[in-house]
Motif scaffolding. Structure first.
Motif, PDB file in Angstrom:
ATOM      1  N   ASN A 335      34.343  32.596  43.257  1.00 57.38           N
ATOM      2  CA  ASN A 335      34.248  33.781  44.103  1.00 57.38           C
ATOM      3  C   ASN A 335      33.449  34.847  43.367  1.00 57.38           C
ATOM      4  O   ASN A 335      33.871  35.331  42.309  1.00 57.38           O
ATOM      5  N   GLY A 336      32.298  35.222  43.899  1.00 54.32           N
ATOM      6  CA  GLY A 336      31.356  36.085  43.209  1.00 54.32           C
ATOM      7  C   GLY A 336      31.888  37.443  42.779  1.00 54.32           C
ATOM      8  O   GLY A 336      31.837  37.798  41.601  1.00 54.32           O
ATOM      9  N   PRO A 337      32.404  38.265  43.718  1.00 52.03           N
ATOM     10  CA  PRO A 337      32.889  39.594  43.313  1.00 52.03           C
ATOM     11  C   PRO A 337      33.988  39.519  42.262  1.00 52.03           C
ATOM     12  O   PRO A 337      34.005  40.311  41.314  1.00 52.03           O
ATOM     13  N   GLU A 338      34.914  38.570  42.427  1.00 49.97           N
ATOM     14  CA  GLU A 338      35.985  38.409  41.446  1.00 49.97           C
ATOM     15  C   GLU A 338      35.423  38.007  40.089  1.00 49.97           C
ATOM     16  O   GLU A 338      35.810  38.550  39.042  1.00 49.97           O
ATOM     17  N   HIS A 342      35.361  40.277  36.309  1.00 50.44           N
ATOM     18  CA  HIS A 342      35.930  39.824  35.046  1.00 50.44           C
ATOM     19  C   HIS A 342      34.857  39.510  34.004  1.00 50.44           C
ATOM     20  O   HIS A 342      35.080  39.690  32.799  1.00 50.44           O
ATOM     21  N   PHE A 343      33.713  39.053  34.452  1.00 49.10           N
ATOM     22  CA  PHE A 343      32.601  38.794  33.526  1.00 49.10           C
ATOM     23  C   PHE A 343      32.167  40.095  32.861  1.00 49.10           C
ATOM     24  O   PHE A 343      31.896  40.145  31.655  1.00 49.10           O
ATOM     25  N   THR A 344      32.134  41.185  33.643  1.00 54.81           N
ATOM     26  CA  THR A 344      31.793  42.493  33.090  1.00 54.81           C
ATOM     27  C   THR A 344      32.852  42.950  32.096  1.00 54.81           C
ATOM     28  O   THR A 344      32.533  43.574  31.073  1.00 54.81           O
ATOM     29  N   ALA A 345      34.105  42.605  32.353  1.00 51.38           N
ATOM     30  CA  ALA A 345      35.178  42.985  31.423  1.00 51.38           C
ATOM     31  C   ALA A 345      35.001  42.283  30.085  1.00 51.38           C
ATOM     32  O   ALA A 345      35.153  42.892  29.019  1.00 51.38           O
ATOM     33  N   ILE A 346      34.676  40.986  30.136  1.00 50.51           N
ATOM     34  CA  ILE A 346      34.541  40.211  28.903  1.00 50.51           C
ATOM     35  C   ILE A 346      33.324  40.668  28.109  1.00 50.51           C
ATOM     36  O   ILE A 346      33.411  40.977  26.918  1.00 50.51           O
ATOM     37  N   PHE A 347      32.173  40.700  28.786  1.00 51.24           N
ATOM     38  CA  PHE A 347      30.945  41.095  28.093  1.00 51.24           C
ATOM     39  C   PHE A 347      30.959  42.581  27.748  1.00 51.24           C
ATOM     40  O   PHE A 347      30.504  42.994  26.675  1.00 51.24           O
ATOM     41  N   ARG A 381      28.617  52.109  31.016  1.00 55.53           N
ATOM     42  CA  ARG A 381      29.313  52.991  31.968  1.00 55.53           C
ATOM     43  C   ARG A 381      30.009  52.175  33.056  1.00 55.53           C
ATOM     44  O   ARG A 381      31.087  52.552  33.534  1.00 55.53           O
ATOM     45  N   GLU A 382      29.428  51.060  33.458  1.00 49.83           N
ATOM     46  CA  GLU A 382      30.067  50.186  34.446  1.00 49.83           C
ATOM     47  C   GLU A 382      31.394  49.653  33.893  1.00 49.83           C
ATOM     48  O   GLU A 382      32.417  49.638  34.585  1.00 49.83           O
ATOM     49  N   PHE A 383      31.359  49.219  32.639  1.00 48.54           N
ATOM     50  CA  PHE A 383      32.580  48.738  31.994  1.00 48.54           C
ATOM     51  C   PHE A 383      33.620  49.857  31.895  1.00 48.54           C
ATOM     52  O   PHE A 383      34.800  49.666  32.217  1.00 48.54           O
ATOM     53  N   GLU A 384      33.188  51.038  31.448  1.00 48.02           N
ATOM     54  CA  GLU A 384      34.113  52.153  31.277  1.00 48.02           C
ATOM     55  C   GLU A 384      34.734  52.578  32.608  1.00 48.02           C
ATOM     56  O   GLU A 384      35.907  52.972  32.661  1.00 48.02           O
ATOM     57  N   HIS A 385      33.951  52.501  33.678  1.00 47.95           N
ATOM     58  CA  HIS A 385      34.450  52.864  35.006  1.00 47.95           C
ATOM     59  C   HIS A 385      35.643  51.990  35.388  1.00 47.95           C
ATOM     60  O   HIS A 385      36.686  52.494  35.828  1.00 47.95           O
ATOM     61  N   HIS A 386      35.501  50.686  35.204  1.00 47.32           N
ATOM     62  CA  HIS A 386      36.595  49.776  35.557  1.00 47.32           C
ATOM     63  C   HIS A 386      37.770  49.919  34.582  1.00 47.32           C
ATOM     64  O   HIS A 386      38.935  49.886  34.997  1.00 47.32           O
ATOM     65  N   ALA A 387      37.451  50.071  33.287  1.00 49.72           N
ATOM     66  CA  ALA A 387      38.507  50.174  32.276  1.00 49.72           C
ATOM     67  C   ALA A 387      39.338  51.435  32.454  1.00 49.72           C
ATOM     68  O   ALA A 387      40.546  51.447  32.156  1.00 49.72           O
ATOM     69  N   SER A 388      38.703  52.514  32.945  1.00 48.78           N
ATOM     70  CA  SER A 388      39.434  53.776  33.144  1.00 48.78           C
ATOM     71  C   SER A 388      40.452  53.666  34.269  1.00 48.78           C
ATOM     72  O   SER A 388      41.433  54.418  34.315  1.00 48.78           O
ATOM     73  N   GLN A 396      42.855  41.177  31.406  1.00 51.66           N
ATOM     74  CA  GLN A 396      42.784  40.400  32.641  1.00 51.66           C
ATOM     75  C   GLN A 396      41.493  39.595  32.725  1.00 51.66           C
ATOM     76  O   GLN A 396      41.474  38.502  33.295  1.00 51.66           O
ATOM     77  N   GLY A 397      40.423  40.136  32.154  1.00 46.11           N
ATOM     78  CA  GLY A 397      39.165  39.396  32.122  1.00 46.11           C
ATOM     79  C   GLY A 397      39.286  38.097  31.344  1.00 46.11           C
ATOM     80  O   GLY A 397      38.829  37.031  31.787  1.00 46.11           O
ATOM     81  N   PHE A 398      39.914  38.158  30.190  1.00 45.54           N
ATOM     82  CA  PHE A 398      40.086  36.951  29.378  1.00 45.54           C
ATOM     83  C   PHE A 398      41.106  36.005  30.002  1.00 45.54           C
ATOM     84  O   PHE A 398      40.993  34.779  29.851  1.00 45.54           O
ATOM     85  N   ALA A 399      42.088  36.532  30.715  1.00 49.29           N
ATOM     86  CA  ALA A 399      43.021  35.672  31.434  1.00 49.29           C
ATOM     87  C   ALA A 399      42.300  34.921  32.556  1.00 49.29           C
ATOM     88  O   ALA A 399      42.570  33.737  32.802  1.00 49.29           O
TER      89      ALA A 399
END
Length: 516
Positions: A335-338, A342-347, A381-388, A396-399
């Motif tokens: 599933n692309g959006p999902e 999570h790919f953005t979380a890991i990287f 900034r994309e990563f920080e947006h989700h992490a905030s 959850q990304g690694f899970a």
């Protein structure tokens, strides 16, 4: 025994003996005249690969210095317009050539290393202004292993800043252009490496693949690209393991070059990987059994590729059927959006740390300091947006990574032997959308990147080996690769299939308009 000593002594003699028994391929070993061959020159019907070059060295028909001189001359001839090689070690390579063991598997074969892995004495910039004066004193273990196999490192190839783009442009070094069409992208992030082989500089190059970074340039440059199973090959890092998604590997004109090089850089040191590593060894024979191959044309977002890419996959399916394989349609299991969340979380976990470091040192916001290019800042900034919004975002990304690993390797690849997809949904694009000097709209860049990465990073997250095989060229002469992905540890099957495809539909004789 120390790891480096182990690398230097392990298995080289047996690999030399095995070279003479390699399965037939499209590569010529020599011109049969007893005279020195113009390595890959216009007088040769088919460019020599690395194994053929090393054979000539062992036969006394050419010296490692002559191989280096030839490669250096080629780089100087066209690199000004292609911009594949960004940092050179030409003089050092010529000195090294005289000391190379002529019985090594790749005796004297020139190679280039991607500018995100350390080579002692050469600037290691990762495509970033902030590292332009970074000159390591120690080479990565992977590079040491390559040199022990006889490779002669000529320099570094262009990579976008911190490998954060699927196209190879950076504010530090500019744009790498595709030898098949200078107005087209080479992909990324191992774009300089792919361009170097397509331009004829070296027959094989080092690359890294953290989300498609070897396979995408291989597809767009008309060469063979390989992403190994996790921890199968030696680390490209210095003193520590690579990032969990990133793998050092090779891209080459022939399958056998990458197969032999992979066997010589195989990691025989115990790792902390939760899954038992399946030994690779030297794969030198084509496939001799039919496979059940699932094919998905739609990407993880449910979108179809462009018409040229559809035709490329249709061409590959016809070839597979003619070879006796079973080909079935399968739904894309991702599933692309999902996945992208999570790919953005890991990287992004690494890029986020980088952003904090730069802001702490400069006492300025990233946007103000201009230390990092806008694409890298955008991803931070994309990563920080989700992490905030989610304190467990990275966790959850690694899970998700572990869950996708189980889904693909314990379920999906139980019903098919291999998975065939496009490498990217579009053939090589122009440079306008991803060139940091021409555009600074991160949302447009993100949309383009997500589409470009809508097939390849699945193998990185789920720990699957994957290859790009050059089986199709458009009417206008643009190469489009076909991607085959296997279950974890099934690298050997991919190489065997690649040999079979190479014999059935040779590509080594095809050279780009700017090939030298």
């Amino acid at each position: 025994m120390k790891r480096r000593d182990f690398i230097k002594t392990m298995g080289l003699a047996s690999s030399v003996a095995a070279i003479s028994t390699i399965a037939p391929s499209a590569m010529a070993a020599s011109n049969g005249s007893g005279a020195k061959v113009p390595f890959g020159s216009s007088n040769s019907n088919t460019p020599l690969d690395g194994i053929a070059m090393a054979n000539l060295v062992r036969q006394g028909k050419v010296t490692p210095r002559e191989l280096a001189e030839e490669a250096i001359a080629k780089i100087k001839q066209t690199n000004g317009e292609i911009n594949a090689v960004v940092n050179e070690r030409f003089e050092a390579a010529l000195e090294d050539a005289d000391k190379i063991n002529k019985n090594a598997p790749f005796a004297g074969v020139p190679i280039l290393v991607k500018d995100c892995v350390d080579v002692a004495g050469v600037p290691s910039t990762n495509g970033a202004h902030m590292l332009k004066n970074n000159v390591p004193k120690t080479s990565a273990d992977f590079v040491v292993a390559c040199e022990s196999a006889g490779f002669n490192v000529l320099g570094m190839t262009h990579s976008p800043e911190f490998t954060s783009s699927a196209s190879t442009e950076s504010l530090l070094f500019g744009t790498t252009r595709n030898p098949w069409n200078l107005e087209r992208s080479v992909g990324g992030s191992s774009g300089g490496a792919g361009a170097a082989v397509a331009a004829g500089y070296t027959p094989i190059v080092h690359g890294t693949d953290g989300g498609g970074s070897c396979r995408i340039p291989a597809s767009m440059c008309g060469i063979f690209g390989y992403k190994p199973s996790r921890n199968l090959l030696i680390s490209g890092a210095v003193g520590t393991d690579d990032f969990v998604l990133t793998h050092s590997s090779f891209m080459s004109r022939s399958v056998r070059d990458t197969a032999l090089a992979a066997s010589l850089t195989e990691n025989h040191v115990r790792s902390n990987n939760q899954h038992q590593r399946v030994p690779l060894g030297y794969v030198n024979q084509p496939l001799e059994r039919p496979l059940r191959i699932g094919v998905s044309l739609k990407n993880m977002f449910g979108d179809m590729p462009d018409k040229d890419t559809q035709e490329a996959i249709a061409n590959t399916i016809k070839l597979l059927l003619s070879l006796g394989h079973e080909v079935i349609d399968v739904n894309n299991p991702v599933n692309g959006p999902e996945f992208m969340l999570h790919f953005t979380a890991i990287f992004g976990s690494r890029l986020g740390q980088l952003g904090k470091m730069v802001e702490a040192q400069t006492q300025m916001k990233l946007e103000e300091s201009k230390v990092l290019g806008w694409p890298t800042v955008g991803w931070i900034r994309e990563f920080e947006h989700h992490a905030s919004k989610n304190s467990h975002y990275v966790e959850q990304g690694f899970a998700y990574k572990d869950a996708l690993d189980t889904k693909l390797n314990e379920q999906f690849f139980k019903s098919v032997d291999l998975w065939l997809t496009p490498v990217t949904p579009d053939k090589a694009h122009d440079h306008t959308l991803t060139n940091p000097k021409l555009n600074s709209d991160f949302e447009v860049f993100k949309e383009q990147s997500n589409r470009a990465l809508s097939f390849t990073p699945v193998a990185n997250v789920a720990d699957n080996p994957s290859i790009s095989v050059p089986l199709y060229w458009t009417q206008s002469g643009i190469p489009i690769g076909s991607m085959f992905t296997a279950g974890r540890g099934n690298d050997r099957t991919l190489f065997e299939l690649a040999y079979q495809l190479e014999q059935a539909s040779p590509w080594a004789h095809k050279t780009a308009p700017t090939y030298v």
